[in-house]
Design a protein around this motif. Structure first.
Motif, PDB file in Angstrom:
ATOM      1  N   VAL A   5      33.959  41.497  48.270  1.00  0.00           N
ATOM      2  CA  VAL A   5      34.410  40.662  47.270  1.00  0.00           C
ATOM      3  C   VAL A   5      34.314  39.279  47.463  1.00  0.00           C
ATOM      4  CG1 VAL A   5      36.655  39.848  46.214  1.00  0.00           C
ATOM      5  CG2 VAL A   5      36.272  42.491  47.133  1.00  0.00           C
ATOM      6  N   LYS A   6      34.352  38.640  48.846  1.00  0.00           N
ATOM      7  CA  LYS A   6      33.937  37.390  49.132  1.00  0.00           C
ATOM      8  C   LYS A   6      32.651  37.005  48.762  1.00  0.00           C
ATOM      9  CE  LYS A   6      37.232  36.652  52.851  1.00  0.00           C
ATOM     10  NZ  LYS A   6      37.273  36.529  54.248  1.00  0.00           N
ATOM     11  N   MET A   7      31.434  37.801  49.004  1.00  0.00           N
ATOM     12  CA  MET A   7      30.185  37.837  48.904  1.00  0.00           C
ATOM     13  C   MET A   7      29.971  37.683  47.248  1.00  0.00           C
ATOM     14  SD  MET A   7      28.191  40.206  51.467  1.00  0.00           S
ATOM     15  CE  MET A   7      26.767  40.518  50.318  1.00  0.00           C
ATOM     16  N   GLY A   8      30.562  38.569  46.547  1.00  0.00           N
ATOM     17  CA  GLY A   8      30.237  38.605  45.145  1.00  0.00           C
ATOM     18  C   GLY A   8      30.807  37.299  44.341  1.00  0.00           C
ATOM     19  N   ARG A   9      31.967  36.690  45.108  1.00  0.00           N
ATOM     20  CA  ARG A   9      32.215  35.405  44.234  1.00  0.00           C
ATOM     21  C   ARG A   9      31.249  34.333  44.559  1.00  0.00           C
ATOM     22  NH1 ARG A   9      38.510  34.035  45.421  1.00  0.00           N
ATOM     23  NH2 ARG A   9      37.826  32.342  44.415  1.00  0.00           N
ATOM     24  N   ASN A  10      30.728  34.282  45.876  1.00  0.00           N
ATOM     25  CA  ASN A  10      29.945  33.322  46.194  1.00  0.00           C
ATOM     26  C   ASN A  10      28.719  33.527  45.687  1.00  0.00           C
ATOM     27  OD1 ASN A  10      31.536  32.192  48.050  1.00  0.00           O
ATOM     28  ND2 ASN A  10      31.231  33.405  49.806  1.00  0.00           N
ATOM     29  N   THR A  11      28.346  34.541  45.293  1.00  0.00           N
ATOM     30  CA  THR A  11      26.794  34.809  44.530  1.00  0.00           C
ATOM     31  C   THR A  11      26.837  34.745  43.039  1.00  0.00           C
ATOM     32  OG1 THR A  11      27.152  37.064  44.741  1.00  0.00           O
ATOM     33  CG2 THR A  11      25.684  35.611  46.469  1.00  0.00           C
ATOM     34  N   GLY A  12      28.269  34.628  42.276  1.00  0.00           N
ATOM     35  CA  GLY A  12      28.352  34.676  40.990  1.00  0.00           C
ATOM     36  C   GLY A  12      28.402  36.174  40.319  1.00  0.00           C
ATOM     37  N   ARG A  32      42.991  41.720  47.935  1.00  0.00           N
ATOM     38  CA  ARG A  32      43.777  41.235  46.614  1.00  0.00           C
ATOM     39  C   ARG A  32      43.655  39.760  46.780  1.00  0.00           C
ATOM     40  NH1 ARG A  32      49.793  41.961  46.855  1.00  0.00           N
ATOM     41  NH2 ARG A  32      49.552  40.082  47.898  1.00  0.00           N
ATOM     42  N   ASP A  33      44.010  39.258  48.012  1.00  0.00           N
ATOM     43  CA  ASP A  33      44.392  37.811  48.080  1.00  0.00           C
ATOM     44  C   ASP A  33      42.917  36.869  47.881  1.00  0.00           C
ATOM     45  OD1 ASP A  33      47.023  38.245  48.403  1.00  0.00           O
ATOM     46  OD2 ASP A  33      47.133  37.942  50.410  1.00  0.00           O
ATOM     47  N   VAL A  34      41.683  37.379  47.994  1.00  0.00           N
ATOM     48  CA  VAL A  34      40.414  37.063  47.798  1.00  0.00           C
ATOM     49  C   VAL A  34      39.867  37.073  46.418  1.00  0.00           C
ATOM     50  CG1 VAL A  34      40.113  36.839  50.355  1.00  0.00           C
ATOM     51  CG2 VAL A  34      39.154  38.679  48.757  1.00  0.00           C
ATOM     52  N   CYS A  35      40.716  37.873  45.717  1.00  0.00           N
ATOM     53  CA  CYS A  35      40.258  38.120  44.051  1.00  0.00           C
ATOM     54  C   CYS A  35      40.725  37.033  43.292  1.00  0.00           C
ATOM     55  CB  CYS A  35      40.840  39.650  43.550  1.00  0.00           C
ATOM     56  SG  CYS A  35      40.080  40.785  44.306  1.00  0.00           S
ATOM     57  N   SER A  36      39.889  36.362  42.409  1.00  0.00           N
ATOM     58  CA  SER A  36      40.189  35.275  41.751  1.00  0.00           C
ATOM     59  C   SER A  36      41.015  35.447  40.675  1.00  0.00           C
ATOM     60  CB  SER A  36      38.846  34.348  41.158  1.00  0.00           C
ATOM     61  OG  SER A  36      38.070  35.284  40.775  1.00  0.00           O
ATOM     62  N   VAL A  37      41.238  36.773  40.151  1.00  0.00           N
ATOM     63  CA  VAL A  37      41.819  37.201  39.123  1.00  0.00           C
ATOM     64  C   VAL A  37      42.547  38.573  39.262  1.00  0.00           C
ATOM     65  CG1 VAL A  37      41.829  37.866  36.343  1.00  0.00           C
ATOM     66  CG2 VAL A  37      40.368  36.042  37.205  1.00  0.00           C
ATOM     67  N   VAL A  78      49.419  41.747  32.457  1.00  0.00           N
ATOM     68  CA  VAL A  78      49.727  40.335  32.946  1.00  0.00           C
ATOM     69  C   VAL A  78      48.686  40.026  33.762  1.00  0.00           C
ATOM     70  CG1 VAL A  78      51.473  39.091  34.419  1.00  0.00           C
ATOM     71  CG2 VAL A  78      52.411  40.787  32.646  1.00  0.00           C
ATOM     72  N   MET A  79      48.387  38.608  33.774  1.00  0.00           N
ATOM     73  CA  MET A  79      47.127  38.176  34.452  1.00  0.00           C
ATOM     74  C   MET A  79      47.775  37.070  35.425  1.00  0.00           C
ATOM     75  SD  MET A  79      43.507  36.839  33.303  1.00  0.00           S
ATOM     76  CE  MET A  79      43.963  35.384  32.240  1.00  0.00           C
ATOM     77  N   ALA A  80      47.172  36.893  36.604  1.00  0.00           N
ATOM     78  CA  ALA A  80      47.308  35.992  37.693  1.00  0.00           C
ATOM     79  C   ALA A  80      45.905  35.462  37.793  1.00  0.00           C
ATOM     80  CB  ALA A  80      47.914  36.408  39.007  1.00  0.00           C
ATOM     81  N   ARG A  81      45.861  33.985  37.955  1.00  0.00           N
ATOM     82  CA  ARG A  81      44.466  33.408  38.173  1.00  0.00           C
ATOM     83  C   ARG A  81      44.589  32.365  39.209  1.00  0.00           C
ATOM     84  NH1 ARG A  81      44.255  30.566  32.643  1.00  0.00           N
ATOM     85  NH2 ARG A  81      46.525  30.420  33.144  1.00  0.00           N
ATOM     86  N   ASP A  82      43.477  32.350  40.084  1.00  0.00           N
ATOM     87  CA  ASP A  82      43.326  31.444  41.165  1.00  0.00           C
ATOM     88  C   ASP A  82      43.734  29.815  40.526  1.00  0.00           C
ATOM     89  OD1 ASP A  82      42.861  32.638  43.353  1.00  0.00           O
ATOM     90  OD2 ASP A  82      40.752  32.346  43.546  1.00  0.00           O
TER      91      ASP A  82
END
Length: 183
Positions: A5-12, A32-37, A78-82
């Protein structure tokens, strides 16, 4: 999984985690806590909503997915966003079986075996040769190059998937944030 999950966010890349039983066992809180949405449709309990959206949902009782049991809430999530306080309700559009089949046919050529993708991205054996005492390339730099190669080699959006006035997104470069145009 947390590293993925962390790698995915860092590479787009967008990593989508889906479960029918939202518990800390299905999606651990560290992931869950590293997911942006986070997105949750109707839930049977506030505990299930907490497992999906985090502890803050308890403070927003009017947004709690466990209160969305009426048929008026079909397709509502319902959506939560960073970096955004609170929650947002979103309604997903209904997609008919005919539309689903049309989209599946139009995008079937976009599927590929992941092993084939990795093989096509791997450098030629001669490119791996290094000078004496120099280590072969690996780690985050190689991942970044691979992500860049994937994001710049993606085919365009098929014409029949873009309606009047819609704009297909260009591939995102690693580390960039890109939003769909408003309609």
């Amino acid at each position: 999984m947390e590293e993925l999950v962390k790698m995915g966010r860092n590479t787009g890349f967008l990593i989508v985690l889906i479960t029918q039983k939202p518990t800390g066992d299905a999606i651990p809180t560290a992931i869950r806590d590293v997911c942006s949405v986070a997105l949750s449709f109707a839930q049977r309990s506030t505990e299930a909503a907490v497992a999906t959206l985090g502890e803050n949902i308890r403070q927003w009782k009017d947004m709690d997915p466990s209160t969305m049991q009426h048929s008026d809430y079909v397709g509502v999530a319902v959506m939560a966003r960073d970096s955004h306080e609170g929650f947002l309700r979103v309604r997903t559009p209904y997609v008919s079986a005919d539309d689903t089949a049309r989209i599946a046919r139009a995008t079937a050529h976009l599927t590929a075996d992941p092993a084939d993708l990795l093989t096509s991205l791997a450098p030629a054996p001669s490119a791996l040769a290094t000078a004496p005492g120099q280590a072969p390339e690996s780690g985050p730099d190689l991942r970044t190059k691979a992500a860049r190669a994937v994001s710049t080699s993606s085919p365009g959006t098929p014409a029949d998937l873009t309606g009047p006035g819609s704009t297909p997104l260009a591939p995102a470069s690693p580390g960039s944030t890109q939003r769909a145009p408003r309609r």
